[in-house]
Scaffold this motif. Structure first.
Motif, PDB file in Angstrom:
ATOM      1  N   GLN A 187       0.388  -1.462  -0.187  1.00 40.21           N
ATOM      2  CA  GLN A 187      -0.153  -0.152   0.246  1.00 40.21           C
ATOM      3  C   GLN A 187       0.871   1.706  -0.146  1.00 40.21           C
ATOM      4  N   VAL A 188       2.190   1.241   0.744  1.00 39.20           N
ATOM      5  CA  VAL A 188       2.971   2.532   0.797  1.00 39.20           C
ATOM      6  C   VAL A 188       4.381   2.441  -0.061  1.00 39.20           C
ATOM      7  N   LEU A 189       4.457   1.559  -0.828  1.00 36.76           N
ATOM      8  CA  LEU A 189       5.137   1.792  -1.376  1.00 36.76           C
ATOM      9  C   LEU A 189       5.567  -0.169  -2.846  1.00 36.76           C
ATOM     10  N   PRO A 190       4.572   0.096  -3.290  1.00 38.05           N
ATOM     11  CA  PRO A 190       4.470  -1.558  -4.151  1.00 38.05           C
ATOM     12  C   PRO A 190       5.378  -1.573  -5.285  1.00 38.05           C
ATOM     13  N   GLU A 191       6.885  -1.414  -4.445  1.00 36.52           N
ATOM     14  CA  GLU A 191       8.081  -1.220  -5.657  1.00 36.52           C
ATOM     15  C   GLU A 191       9.181  -2.166  -5.741  1.00 36.52           C
ATOM     16  N   PHE A 192       9.956  -2.516  -5.880  1.00 34.76           N
ATOM     17  CA  PHE A 192      11.430  -3.505  -6.000  1.00 34.76           C
ATOM     18  C   PHE A 192      11.996  -2.950  -4.896  1.00 34.76           C
ATOM     19  N   ARG A 193      12.966  -3.303  -5.009  1.00 32.54           N
ATOM     20  CA  ARG A 193      14.853  -3.427  -4.663  1.00 32.54           C
ATOM     21  C   ARG A 193      13.598  -3.500  -2.549  1.00 32.54           C
ATOM     22  N   GLU A 194      14.240  -4.693  -2.485  1.00 34.46           N
ATOM     23  CA  GLU A 194      13.827  -5.074  -1.141  1.00 34.46           C
ATOM     24  C   GLU A 194      13.442  -4.444  -0.219  1.00 34.46           C
ATOM     25  N   TYR A 195      15.500  -3.767  -0.217  1.00 36.72           N
ATOM     26  CA  TYR A 195      16.074  -3.300   1.000  1.00 36.72           C
ATOM     27  C   TYR A 195      15.067  -2.285   0.963  1.00 36.72           C
ATOM     28  N   GLU A 196      15.981  -0.820   0.059  1.00 38.82           N
ATOM     29  CA  GLU A 196      14.972  -0.018   0.127  1.00 38.82           C
ATOM     30  C   GLU A 196      13.009   0.228  -0.105  1.00 38.82           C
ATOM     31  N   ARG A 197      12.644  -0.836  -0.507  1.00 41.77           N
ATOM     32  CA  ARG A 197      11.290  -1.144  -0.010  1.00 41.77           C
ATOM     33  C   ARG A 197      10.651  -1.199   1.733  1.00 41.77           C
ATOM     34  N   ALA A 198      11.682  -1.987   2.548  1.00 47.51           N
ATOM     35  CA  ALA A 198      11.497  -2.720   3.553  1.00 47.51           C
ATOM     36  C   ALA A 198      12.003  -1.052   4.335  1.00 47.51           C
ATOM     37  N   ALA A 199      13.173  -0.818   4.181  1.00 44.01           N
ATOM     38  CA  ALA A 199      13.842   0.329   5.014  1.00 44.01           C
ATOM     39  C   ALA A 199      12.312   2.135   5.250  1.00 44.01           C
ATOM     40  N   THR A 200      11.738   1.812   4.239  1.00 47.69           N
ATOM     41  CA  THR A 200      10.796   3.087   3.601  1.00 47.69           C
ATOM     42  C   THR A 200       9.590   3.206   4.581  1.00 47.69           C
ATOM     43  N   VAL A 201       8.879   1.706   4.296  1.00 50.47           N
ATOM     44  CA  VAL A 201       7.801   1.556   4.706  1.00 50.47           C
ATOM     45  C   VAL A 201       8.041   0.502   6.152  1.00 50.47           C
ATOM     46  N   THR A 202       9.349   0.958   6.906  1.00 50.01           N
ATOM     47  CA  THR A 202       8.920   1.068   8.127  1.00 50.01           C
ATOM     48  C   THR A 202       9.562   1.916   8.946  1.00 50.01           C
ATOM     49  N   LEU A 203      10.194   3.422   7.770  1.00 51.76           N
ATOM     50  CA  LEU A 203      10.330   4.327   8.741  1.00 51.76           C
ATOM     51  C   LEU A 203       8.688   5.040   8.600  1.00 51.76           C
ATOM     52  N   ASN A 204       7.899   4.266   7.666  1.00 51.84           N
ATOM     53  CA  ASN A 204       6.737   5.021   7.654  1.00 51.84           C
ATOM     54  C   ASN A 204       5.446   4.295   9.109  1.00 51.84           C
ATOM     55  N   ALA A 205       6.291   3.120   9.313  1.00 53.33           N
ATOM     56  CA  ALA A 205       5.271   2.842  10.877  1.00 53.33           C
ATOM     57  C   ALA A 205       6.208   3.431  11.901  1.00 53.33           C
ATOM     58  N   TYR A 206       7.657   3.699  11.903  1.00 54.90           N
ATOM     59  CA  TYR A 206       7.846   4.327  13.163  1.00 54.90           C
ATOM     60  C   TYR A 206       7.854   5.879  12.901  1.00 54.90           C
ATOM     61  N   LEU A 207       6.899   6.431  12.094  1.00 56.94           N
ATOM     62  CA  LEU A 207       6.618   8.135  12.790  1.00 56.94           C
ATOM     63  C   LEU A 207       4.704   8.067  12.796  1.00 56.94           C
ATOM     64  N   ALA A 208       4.188   7.101  11.984  1.00 54.16           N
ATOM     65  CA  ALA A 208       2.602   6.418  12.382  1.00 54.16           C
ATOM     66  C   ALA A 208       1.857   6.929  14.164  1.00 54.16           C
ATOM     67  N   PRO A 209       2.405   6.933  14.469  1.00 60.76           N
ATOM     68  CA  PRO A 209       2.032   6.696  15.960  1.00 60.76           C
ATOM     69  C   PRO A 209       1.970   8.130  16.334  1.00 60.76           C
ATOM     70  N   ARG A 210       3.260   8.696  16.539  1.00 58.49           N
ATOM     71  CA  ARG A 210       3.189  10.389  16.797  1.00 58.49           C
ATOM     72  C   ARG A 210       2.773  10.837  15.720  1.00 58.49           C
ATOM     73  N   MET A 211       2.776  11.013  14.029  1.00 60.08           N
ATOM     74  CA  MET A 211       2.323  11.583  13.397  1.00 60.08           C
ATOM     75  C   MET A 211       0.486  11.977  13.556  1.00 60.08           C
ATOM     76  N   SER A 212       0.036  10.855  13.816  1.00 60.47           N
ATOM     77  CA  SER A 212      -1.512  10.189  13.729  1.00 60.47           C
ATOM     78  C   SER A 212      -2.070  10.866  15.094  1.00 60.47           C
ATOM     79  N   SER A 213      -1.300  10.691  16.107  1.00 64.46           N
ATOM     80  CA  SER A 213      -1.543  11.954  17.292  1.00 64.46           C
ATOM     81  C   SER A 213      -1.403  13.386  17.038  1.00 64.46           C
ATOM     82  N   TYR A 214      -0.307  13.707  16.653  1.00 68.32           N
ATOM     83  CA  TYR A 214      -0.315  15.020  16.064  1.00 68.32           C
ATOM     84  C   TYR A 214      -1.430  15.537  15.206  1.00 68.32           C
ATOM     85  N   ILE A 215      -2.273  15.126  13.688  1.00 75.24           N
ATOM     86  CA  ILE A 215      -2.783  15.533  13.216  1.00 75.24           C
ATOM     87  C   ILE A 215      -3.844  14.618  13.729  1.00 75.24           C
ATOM     88  N   GLY A 216      -4.136  13.675  14.587  1.00 78.66           N
ATOM     89  CA  GLY A 216      -5.227  13.595  15.206  1.00 78.66           C
ATOM     90  C   GLY A 216      -5.589  15.256  15.512  1.00 78.66           C
TER      91      GLY A 216
END
Length: 668
Positions: A187-216
């Motif tokens: 959903q976040v990054l349907p593209e190849f290159r396993e490391y870059e995809r995993a790192a990008t989506v991990t970063l999304n998960a890392y920020l999600a609770p704080r950003m969701s709380s702030y924006i909400g």
């Protein structure tokens, strides 16, 4: 009553707000509240609502919450779920070293430590076929372990899920019982290159609770005031608050992207085609090389804090030098500036609370800032406190005088910013002399002429309200989203048309909630078979010919006889924001005498001299003034050295030039 749209950029020191009222652009600046960035925004919205009497409000917000959480490593505890056998993907990363000969270089720690990395037995092949069915029993065990791990957010990045997300959806559904935010890579990054995809989506998960709380929280507070919230994203477009909360990785360069959008708008109206944007704020400086005849350059190979971020981002380079950057002496006795910053709290010493000496304090000691004309006179600066802070930077006698130290601080900061400008120009094969320098941000106009002189640039543009240009770019930004999918197909493959239609369907569905229909453009990442990297080309009948031409322009050669591979399909959806028509004022030659408000002592080139002090609000189109001079306004101060002139154009921009360059261009 018409809806009032407000652009807000929260920076390190000030929160900048712009809106249009009565056909005029209005600016409001407040001290940022870093412990709760939303507080300054709410104060600004209430003040603007009081001033305008507006009922319905739309807030467009450029935020640094996600960026700061990453830089300070204050995100969520993340659990990483992947295909069994690939649990070390984040730790292994890429073999390439960013600094080959730096023995002291340390790779950043993964955002998900080894004890919170879990493997699920399953396997999807590169063609999307199921090689090994998902082990439901093992999945239940993984869910139980994550529940006991203390994780606050979860990322799921299974091998080849971009080709077939069946297993990833099933894993996400099973993890739903934990009631934690779950980021799925397809959903976040349907593209190849396993490391870059995993790192990008991990970063999304890392920020999600704080950003969701702030924006909400911000969205609820604004909702009580009848205001609707949207967020600026790194690609230069506006995103709904709900989408930004789900995918905060798209907001990493939120504020700087607004600056690029604003710079392009100013350049286009002024008739400037090639420009270097120079955005110097309180904590950092952002620069970009731009062609005003085209959309701003976008990259998907960005890095933040040493971690790959493979989502569309404007191609911006950042240097750790700003008005709040602290001056210090290293162990060898050399003067350094930044990247540490005084921030908004306590701020530079001259603001009244800080103790450390900053670039702002140095500019005040040198007379390039006037203590009584900062923020339009709303905030008085303390020169004696600034001088005392500078005197504590190094042992007595290290510099001939406090003014000499202040000049040294400015020169060191300028060197860092000049290096950034060279990286986006000289190091990419462009001659900066053929560009105009567009200076903005609260501190940019103070340093622009010195940087232009070092780079051989003959024209500097300081827009109206330069300290709020990022907020203006956010105010006028288009709604923009990109949808992509890695396909690995030959250019003539029949599936391409169907896949583009699917991506366009996703785009239209995404914009349906905004109540607008976007315009859609197709593009693709292409490469010669066997290559490791791709080039993005707009899709069309001549896509292969244009790929060969772009390859030759980029790498110096092309091979038309070699097979070309379509790697990733992309659809960009854009809904244009209506902008008021700019009216060019008639130029009437003048010397700016009506705007002169006094004489002011300025230290430059090793001695004190008297310079003119001008109120920019009183300057008229056609006025021309000579340096040395200080030009004050609400959002910034412009330092015009001796030997430079400033002319006001028909759009109220200040056009700064060395006196000889003015004569060579006939004053234009």
């Amino acid at each position: 009553m018409a809806k009032l749209v407000i652009g807000i950029d929260t920076g390190g020191t000030f929160t900048d707000c712009v809106y249009r009222s009565g056909g005029q652009l209005q600016v409001l600046k407040l001290r940022s509240t870093p412990e709760d960035p939303g507080r300054a925004i709410l104060e600004a919205v209430e003040e603007i609502a009081r001033l305008t009497g507006a009922g319905e409000l739309e807030i467009r917000h450029g935020t640094t919450v996600g960026t700061n959480a990453l830089l300070e490593r204050k995100g969520a505890r993340v659990a990483f779920v992947t295909t069994a056998g690939f649990e070390d993907t984040l730790a292994i990363g890429r073999q390439a070293r960013p600094s080959l000969y730096d023995w002291n270089m340390q790779r950043p720690e993964p955002l998900a430590p080894a004890e919170r990395c879990f493997g699920v037995p399953e396997r999807i092949g590169p063609d999307g076929s199921v090689v090994r069915a998902l082990d439901e029993n093992a999945l239940e065990d993984v869910v139980d372990k994550i529940g006991r791990s203390g994780a606050e957010s979860i990322v799921v990045s299974l091998l080849f899920s971009f080709a077939n997300p069946q297993h990833e959806r099933a894993v996400g559904a099973a993890l739903g019982s934990l009631r934690l935010p779950v980021s799925l890579s397809h959903q976040v990054l349907p593209e190849f290159r396993e490391y870059e995809r995993a790192a990008t989506v991990t970063l999304n998960a890392y920020l999600a609770p704080r950003m969701s709380s702030y924006i909400g929280s911000l969205e609820r507070s604004l909702g009580c005031r009848g205001a609707r919230l949207s967020i600026m994203q790194s690609s230069g477009g506006i995103l709904s608050a709900q989408s930004a909360a789900r995918e905060p990785v798209r907001t990493i360069l939120s504020g700087p992207a607004g600056g690029v959008a604003g710079a392009l708008s100013v350049a286009r109206h002024a008739g400037i085609k090639r420009l270097l944007s120079f955005d110097m704020g309180g904590t950092s400086t952002d620069v970009a090389l731009l062609d005003a005849t085209r959309e701003p350059p976008v990259t998907i190979e960005g890095q933040v804090s040493g971690l790959p971020v493979r989502v569309p981002m404007l191609d911006i380079h950042t240097a750790g030098a700003g008005g709040g950057s602290l001056a210090w002496m290293d162990m060898a006795g050399a003067l350094q500036v930044g990247p540490q910053s005084a921030g908004a709290d306590p701020g530079p010493a001259c603001y009244g609370r800080g103790e450390g000496a900053t670039v702002t304090d140095a500019n005040l000691v040198l007379g390039r800032l006037h203590p009584d004309h900062f923020l339009g006179g709303a905030m008085r600066l303390d020169p004696e406190r600034a001088r005392a802070a500078l005197d504590c930077v190094c042992p007595a006698g290290t510099f001939a005088s406090t003014e000499a130290l202040a000049e040294g601080i400015v020169r060191v900061a300028n060197a860092r910013m000049e290096s950034a400008l060279r990286k986006v120009s000289v190091e990419r094969g462009y001659n900066p002399r053929s560009f105009a320098l567009l200076a903005f941000g609260g501190a940019g106009p103070l340093h622009a002429c010195a940087l232009a002189s070092s780079l051989g640039i003959g024209r500097v543009l300081v827009p109206a309200a330069p300290g709020a240009l990022s907020a203006l770019g956010i105010l006028d930004a288009d709604l923009r989203r990109e949808f992509s999918r890695t396909v690995m197909l030959a250019p003539g493959a029949a599936q391409i048309r169907k896949l583009f239609e699917e991506l366009e369907g996703q785009a239209r569905a995404s914009f349906r909630s905004e109540g607008v229909m976007p315009s859609l453009t197709q593009a693709a990442d292409l490469r010669y078979e066997g290559q490791g990297f791709e080039l993005r080309v707009d899709w069309g009948a001549d896509v292969i010919a244009r790929f060969h031409a772009l390859h030759e322009r980029t790498y110096g050669y092309a091979d038309p006889g070699r097979h070309v591979e379509v790697v990733t399909l992309r659809v960009q959806a854009v809904a244009r924001t209506p902008r008021p028509r700019q009216v060019t004022a008639r130029l009437r030659p003048g010397d700016g005498g009506q705007a002169r408000i006094g004489r002011h002592p300025i230290f430059a080139e090793g001695r004190w001299r008297r310079g003119a002090l001008f109120d920019r609000a009183r300057l008229a189109p056609g006025d021309r003034i000579a340096g040395p001079a200080v030009i004050v306004e609400l959002s910034a101060t412009t330092w015009l050295p001796g030997g430079w002139t400033a002319a006001v154009d028909g759009f109220s921009n200040l056009v700064l030039s060395p006196a000889g360059a003015q004569r060579r261009r006939g004053g234009r």
